[in-house]
Design a protein around this motif. Structure first.
Motif, PDB file in Angstrom:
ATOM      1  N   ALA A  23     107.000  84.633  -9.448  1.00 53.18           N
ATOM      2  CA  ALA A  23     106.873  83.455 -10.308  1.00 53.18           C
ATOM      3  C   ALA A  23     107.915  83.486 -11.415  1.00 53.18           C
ATOM      4  O   ALA A  23     108.571  82.470 -11.694  1.00 53.18           O
ATOM      5  CB  ALA A  23     105.470  83.380 -10.896  1.00 53.18           C
ATOM      6  N   GLN A  26     111.301  82.623 -10.218  1.00 57.84           N
ATOM      7  CA  GLN A  26     111.461  81.192  -9.956  1.00 57.84           C
ATOM      8  C   GLN A  26     111.667  80.388 -11.237  1.00 57.84           C
ATOM      9  O   GLN A  26     112.440  79.439 -11.250  1.00 57.84           O
ATOM     10  CB  GLN A  26     110.250  80.647  -9.193  1.00 57.84           C
ATOM     11  CG  GLN A  26     110.185  81.114  -7.759  1.00 57.84           C
ATOM     12  CD  GLN A  26     108.941  80.604  -7.035  1.00 57.84           C
ATOM     13  OE1 GLN A  26     108.113  79.911  -7.600  1.00 57.84           O
ATOM     14  NE2 GLN A  26     108.815  80.962  -5.765  1.00 57.84           N
ATOM     15  N   ILE A  27     110.976  80.756 -12.326  1.00 54.52           N
ATOM     16  CA  ILE A  27     111.095  79.964 -13.550  1.00 54.52           C
ATOM     17  C   ILE A  27     112.263  80.407 -14.422  1.00 54.52           C
ATOM     18  O   ILE A  27     112.727  79.648 -15.256  1.00 54.52           O
ATOM     19  CB  ILE A  27     109.795  79.955 -14.379  1.00 54.52           C
ATOM     20  CG1 ILE A  27     109.420  81.352 -14.849  1.00 54.52           C
ATOM     21  CG2 ILE A  27     108.667  79.316 -13.609  1.00 54.52           C
ATOM     22  CD1 ILE A  27     108.231  81.381 -15.804  1.00 54.52           C
ATOM     23  N   ASN A  69     102.783  80.314  -7.136  1.00 54.30           N
ATOM     24  CA  ASN A  69     102.728  78.934  -7.625  1.00 54.30           C
ATOM     25  C   ASN A  69     101.617  78.739  -8.653  1.00 54.30           C
ATOM     26  O   ASN A  69     101.791  78.010  -9.633  1.00 54.30           O
ATOM     27  CB  ASN A  69     102.554  77.954  -6.464  1.00 54.30           C
ATOM     28  CG  ASN A  69     103.813  77.826  -5.634  1.00 54.30           C
ATOM     29  OD1 ASN A  69     104.916  78.038  -6.120  1.00 54.30           O
ATOM     30  ND2 ASN A  69     103.658  77.495  -4.370  1.00 54.30           N
ATOM     31  N   ILE A  72     102.870  80.197 -11.886  1.00 55.58           N
ATOM     32  CA  ILE A  72     103.838  79.303 -12.526  1.00 55.58           C
ATOM     33  C   ILE A  72     103.111  78.215 -13.309  1.00 55.58           C
ATOM     34  O   ILE A  72     103.483  77.901 -14.448  1.00 55.58           O
ATOM     35  CB  ILE A  72     104.786  78.683 -11.478  1.00 55.58           C
ATOM     36  CG1 ILE A  72     105.746  79.758 -10.947  1.00 55.58           C
ATOM     37  CG2 ILE A  72     105.579  77.515 -12.065  1.00 55.58           C
ATOM     38  CD1 ILE A  72     106.560  79.330  -9.747  1.00 55.58           C
ATOM     39  N   LYS A  76     103.291  77.497 -17.624  1.00 52.54           N
ATOM     40  CA  LYS A  76     103.867  76.277 -18.210  1.00 52.54           C
ATOM     41  C   LYS A  76     103.217  75.919 -19.520  1.00 52.54           C
ATOM     42  O   LYS A  76     102.090  76.169 -19.779  1.00 52.54           O
ATOM     43  CB  LYS A  76     103.713  75.100 -17.233  1.00 52.54           C
ATOM     44  CG  LYS A  76     104.630  75.219 -16.043  1.00 52.54           C
ATOM     45  CD  LYS A  76     104.496  74.005 -15.173  1.00 52.54           C
ATOM     46  CE  LYS A  76     105.454  74.105 -13.991  1.00 52.54           C
ATOM     47  NZ  LYS A  76     105.343  72.971 -13.104  1.00 52.54           N
TER      48      LYS A  76
END
Length: 76
Positions: A23, A26-27, A69, A72, A76
């Motif tokens: 995660a 990915q971010i 996912n 993630i 946020k």
């Protein structure tokens, strides 16, 4: 952002740690991931079921293995 994976080393704990690292990849950005296996330290968070995900000192999930996912979304 400081991310801690709370767990004693079981397969679910290891999977959550791997998914957290995916995660973060990915971010992007700088995020510290720490694995916490000490029972006393885990209990200090009030967690009774592992694995658990802690973000900046706040327990976001416990007792289940989140996908990358799902992690993630929590970040946020």
């Amino acid at each position: 952002m400081k991310i801690e994976i709370l767990g004693t080393g079981c397969s679910k704990c290891k999977t959550l740690e791997e998914n957290a690292k995916k995660a973060i990849a990915q971010i992007g950005g700088f995020h510290e991931v720490k694995k916490v296996e000490d029972i006393v330290e885990i209990m200090n968070y009030g967690v009774m079921s592992t694995p658990a995900l802690v973000v900046d000192g706040k327990v976001k999930s416990s007792g289940k293995t989140l996908t990358s996912n799902e992690i993630i979304e929590l970040l946020k």
